[in-house]
Enzyme design. Structure first.
Site, PDB file in Angstrom:
ATOM      1  N   ARG A 238       3.770  99.823  17.521  1.00 56.53           N
ATOM      2  CA  ARG A 238       3.570  98.867  18.339  1.00 56.53           C
ATOM      3  C   ARG A 238       2.040  98.047  18.153  1.00 56.53           C
ATOM      4  NH1 ARG A 238       8.439  98.617  17.776  1.00 56.53           N
ATOM      5  NH2 ARG A 238       9.418  98.145  19.312  1.00 56.53           N
ATOM      6  N   GLU A 267       3.682  89.017  14.856  1.00 54.51           N
ATOM      7  CA  GLU A 267       5.088  89.283  13.694  1.00 54.51           C
ATOM      8  C   GLU A 267       6.477  87.932  14.709  1.00 54.51           C
ATOM      9  OE1 GLU A 267       6.772  92.934  14.799  1.00 54.51           O
ATOM     10  OE2 GLU A 267       5.169  93.776  14.368  1.00 54.51           O
ATOM     11  N   HIS A 286       7.719  94.891   9.814  1.00 57.67           N
ATOM     12  CA  HIS A 286       7.768  95.988  10.257  1.00 57.67           C
ATOM     13  C   HIS A 286       9.199  95.976  10.602  1.00 57.67           C
ATOM     14  CE1 HIS A 286       8.129  95.948  15.208  1.00 57.67           C
ATOM     15  NE2 HIS A 286       9.230  97.102  14.981  1.00 57.67           N
TER      16      HIS A 286
HETATM   17  O1  LIG Z   1      11.866 100.044  18.288  1.00 59.11           O
HETATM   18  C1  LIG Z   1      12.286  99.691  17.274  1.00 59.11           C
HETATM   19  O2  LIG Z   1      13.474 100.883  17.315  1.00 59.11           O
HETATM   20  C2  LIG Z   1      11.552  99.119  16.268  1.00 59.11           C
HETATM   21  O3  LIG Z   1      10.174  99.218  16.413  1.00 59.11           O
HETATM   22  C3  LIG Z   1      12.656  98.159  15.825  1.00 59.11           C
HETATM   23  O4  LIG Z   1      11.616  97.350  17.393  1.00 59.11           O
END
Ligand SMILES: O=C(O)[C@H](O)CO
Length: 322
Positions: A238, A267, A286
């Site tokens: 993250r 994002e 992402h």
């Molecule tokens: O946590 C997750 O699966 C990915 O980052 C998508 O949000």
């Protein structure tokens, strides 16, 4: 007796989820994954299939109503969910671990290789006609993974998959940090160190820890000051694990070699972000888990968790509630 209701809160969820759920229950799919649309569609549902980065908080849970029994988030991360609210209401919550390990580890490798071999810069030279004509033995030199020391922050399922891939690239040593030493990692020869030591010794640092109060901003100015000058930071977790301004400053000053980021703040990233202007930054939007097979597997696991929850059975992959 009326059938239990499920909302799939995103119209792009793979069909397999719909098929599994609609066989037994009344399923509606929200017209959009906008919060306003979900708030309207969520009323009166017994289960919620969540596949957005919108927060699940008091407002959403109140809008759903007290009959809500199960939530399945189609993600491994659950930092977008107010766990205390979920627990207080006795709602069961699942996520999608394991099924995305390989896809996310692949993106980590893509970012590591592209950052190490200066992919954005090389492409710019081609586009701008600044590709040196003569064979300059010192032009565009990058970094090797072979022989390097790797630091993994968070040796969970994804971190372990990244480590396995890096061994295939002949990395010399794997360091990791986290809550505690893992016996299986010791058997593999990985070394457990604290964050400072990991920053100081690693040539490549991979962030694969979840976002928590503890990991928020863990890569800050002090962290970058400890990193090696040839150090490369890869983040597939993250954006909030990194103090982005401090990272930009370190990259601009040549304090570290490069960064590869699948996650960032915000994002979607602002199109005028400095990150887009730096030649030593590789960015992907992402998409760690974005392969057809992986998204199908995530959708299937989310649906199976919801089915288990509504049937009063143990969830397959429950999120531990505080
Ligand atoms: O946590 C997750 O699966 C990915 O980052 C998508 O949000």
């Amino acid at each position: 007796m009326s059938r239990l209701k499920i909302l799939i809160a995103n119209p792009t969820v793979p069909q397999i989820a719909y098929k599994l759920l609609a066989d037994k229950y009344e399923v509606t799919t929200s017209t959009s994954h906008d919060r306003a649309a979900i708030l309207k569609d969520v009323r009166g549902v017994d289960a919620l299939f969540w596949a957005t980065h919108n927060r699940i908080d008091k407002e959403i849970l109140d809008a759903a109503g007290p009959q809500l029994k199960v939530i399945g988030t189609m993600s491994v991360g659950y930092n977008h969910i107010d766990l205390e609210e979920v627990k207080a209401r006795g709602i069961k919550l699942s996520n999608t671990p394991n099924v995305l390990n390989g896809a996310v580890a692949d993106i980590a490798m893509l970012l590591a290789l592209a950052a190490a071999r200066r992919y954005p810069e090389g492409r710019q030279h081609i586009e701008r006609g600044t590709w040196v004509k003569e064979f300059d033995t010192q032009w565009m030199l990058g970094q090797d993974i072979a022989g390097s020391t790797i630091g993994i922050v968070g040796l969970g399922r994804i971190g372990q998959t990244i480590a396995k891939r890096l061994q295939g690239f002949d990395a010399h040593k794997i360091l990791y940090t986290g809550h505690k030493e893992k016996p299986q990692a010791k058997d593999l020869g990985y070394e457990f160190v604290n964050l400072d030591e990991l920053a100081r010794r690693s040539d490549f640092i991979f962030l694969s820890a979840p976002l928590t109060n503890e990991t928020m901003n863990m890569c800050n100015e002090a962290f970058f000051a400890k990193m090696k000058k040839n150090g490369i930071l890869i983040n597939i977790s993250r954006g909030q694990l990194v103090d982005q301004d401090a990272l930009i400053a370190a990259l601009k000053a040549g304090r570290i070699f490069a960064a590869g980021l699948d996650v960032m703040i915000p994002e979607p990233l602002n199109t005028d972000s400095e990150l887009l202007k730096l030649p030593n930054v590789v960015l992907t939007p992402h998409i760690g888990s974005a392969t057809g097979n992986t998204r199908n597997a995530m959708a299937k696991l989310t649906a199976e968790n919801i089915l288990a929850g509504l049937a009063g059975e143990e969830l397959i992959s429950p999120v531990p509630l505080p």
